[in-house]
Design an enzyme around this catalytic site. Structure first.
Site, PDB file in Angstrom:
ATOM      1  N   LYS A  67       0.962  -1.307  -0.070  1.00 53.13           N
ATOM      2  CA  LYS A  67       0.093   0.078  -0.209  1.00 53.13           C
ATOM      3  C   LYS A  67       0.870   1.263   0.009  1.00 53.13           C
ATOM      4  O   LYS A  67       0.492   2.344  -0.307  1.00 53.13           O
ATOM      5  CB  LYS A  67      -0.836   0.037   1.129  1.00 53.13           C
ATOM      6  CG  LYS A  67      -2.213  -0.943   0.965  1.00 53.13           C
ATOM      7  CD  LYS A  67      -3.005  -0.779   2.141  1.00 53.13           C
ATOM      8  CE  LYS A  67      -4.516  -1.365   1.889  1.00 53.13           C
ATOM      9  NZ  LYS A  67      -5.495  -1.115   2.955  1.00 53.13           N
ATOM     10  N   ASP A 103     -10.792   3.144   1.254  1.00 52.26           N
ATOM     11  CA  ASP A 103     -10.896   2.795   2.637  1.00 52.26           C
ATOM     12  C   ASP A 103     -11.931   3.706   3.408  1.00 52.26           C
ATOM     13  O   ASP A 103     -12.836   3.281   3.956  1.00 52.26           O
ATOM     14  CB  ASP A 103      -9.786   2.551   3.420  1.00 52.26           C
ATOM     15  CG  ASP A 103      -9.005   1.087   3.016  1.00 52.26           C
ATOM     16  OD1 ASP A 103      -9.839   0.226   2.470  1.00 52.26           O
ATOM     17  OD2 ASP A 103      -7.971   0.977   3.137  1.00 52.26           O
ATOM     18  N   VAL A 217     -14.275  -2.359  12.909  1.00 55.13           N
ATOM     19  CA  VAL A 217     -13.915  -2.774  11.453  1.00 55.13           C
ATOM     20  C   VAL A 217     -13.642  -4.307  11.370  1.00 55.13           C
ATOM     21  O   VAL A 217     -13.444  -4.857  10.136  1.00 55.13           O
ATOM     22  CB  VAL A 217     -12.543  -1.939  11.066  1.00 55.13           C
ATOM     23  CG1 VAL A 217     -12.914  -0.695  11.119  1.00 55.13           C
ATOM     24  CG2 VAL A 217     -11.337  -2.360  11.868  1.00 55.13           C
TER      25      VAL A 217
END
Length: 281
Positions: A67, A103, A217
């Site tokens: 990422k 996200d 989450v």
């Protein structure tokens, strides 16, 4: 007409549910496209992106450990990825390869979908953790105008992240949680506590206002101990699976120009897959 090819890459990548999700949408929209998962070791990332460019592939999702490193290989980075210091999605804008992050969008879109009106009058949120998911949650909540208190067991990590994210964000140790929760409209757990194989999140929800919303989450299990206790207190609850679905939908829109629907059928498919996976352990 050439089949559009989209990938998800990581190392490892065997656990990814993205092919199931995107395969469902590709079929539902009748697209001539494939979505494949590919294990790409860190030292092979540059070669993968060069091949991506040469072949003119349509898009890509990225997970650990790519990422941050992929940011050096794209032509431009969108504001969300810039703020979060991480890219989870590649797409083309004309002939430029864009690195973006969906996200924060996924987290907020799932909140909107699960708890409509959650932000009406909301002004403060507490986010637990100081990693990538905490960064995404904080950035998304700031976009909605909420002030965010980041709490981490190591206070210095929360303080550093708060400094990076700027105005409206403060970092704290977990010793201040009770006081902070008393003024919180939203609590988001971005730590791995409560996940299968991890201890539960030991947190007293008593100080939270009655209108508060608790978002975890974690999605394996689908209902964590934190969410069970929040529901028992009458607080609003939001699980982590919808974040995965909604962030995926945004990427799909980038690649194919159509926003897919997060249907109950698709959610059930992923829930069944998660339960089957948990049953093996």
């Amino acid at each position: 007409m050439t089949t559009a090819r989209v990938f998800v890459i990581g190392h490892p990548i065997g656990h990814s549910r993205s092919p199931m999700m995107h395969g469902y949408w590709i079929a539902r929209h009748g697209l001539d496209a494939t979505y494949e998962k590919r294990d790409v070791a860190p030292e092979d990332l540059g070669a993968f992106v060069r091949q991506f460019r040469a072949e003119g592939w349509t898009g890509c999702n990225l997970t650990i450990p790519h990422k941050r490193e992929v940011m050096a290989h794209v032509d431009s980075i969108d504001p969300a990825a810039e703020a979060m210091g991480a890219v989870n999605c590649l797409w083309w804008e004309e002939n430029r390869l864009i690195g973006g992050n969906t996200d924060a969008y996924g987290l907020i879109a799932h909140l909107d979908n699960s708890r409509p009106g959650w932000d009406r009058g909301a002004s403060r949120a507490v986010v637990l953790g100081a990693g990538g998911a905490a960064r995404a949650a904080t950035w998304g909540l700031r976009q909605r105008g909420l002030e965010v208190d980041l709490c981490n067991r190591t206070a210095s990590k929360a303080e550093t992240l708060a400094d990076e994210l700027g105005t409206g964000v403060a970092g704290h140790g977990t010793d201040q949680l009770a006081e902070l929760l008393a003024g919180a409209d939203v609590l988001v757990n971005t730590t791995s506590l409560g996940m299968i194989g991890q201890p539960p999140l030991d947190l007293d929800l008593g100080p939270m206002p009655a209108h508060g919303v608790v978002y975890d989450v974690v999605y394996a299990p689908l209902e964590t101990d934190l969410l069970k206790r929040a529901a028992a207190r009458g607080l609003g609850t939001v699980d982590g699976l919808g974040m995965l679905l909604h962030q995926g939908a945004k990427g799909f829109e980038r690649w194919f120009g159509v926003m897919p629907e997060v249907t109950p059928e698709l959610r059930r498919m992923l829930e069944d897959d998660i339960r089957a996976d948990l049953a093996k352990h």
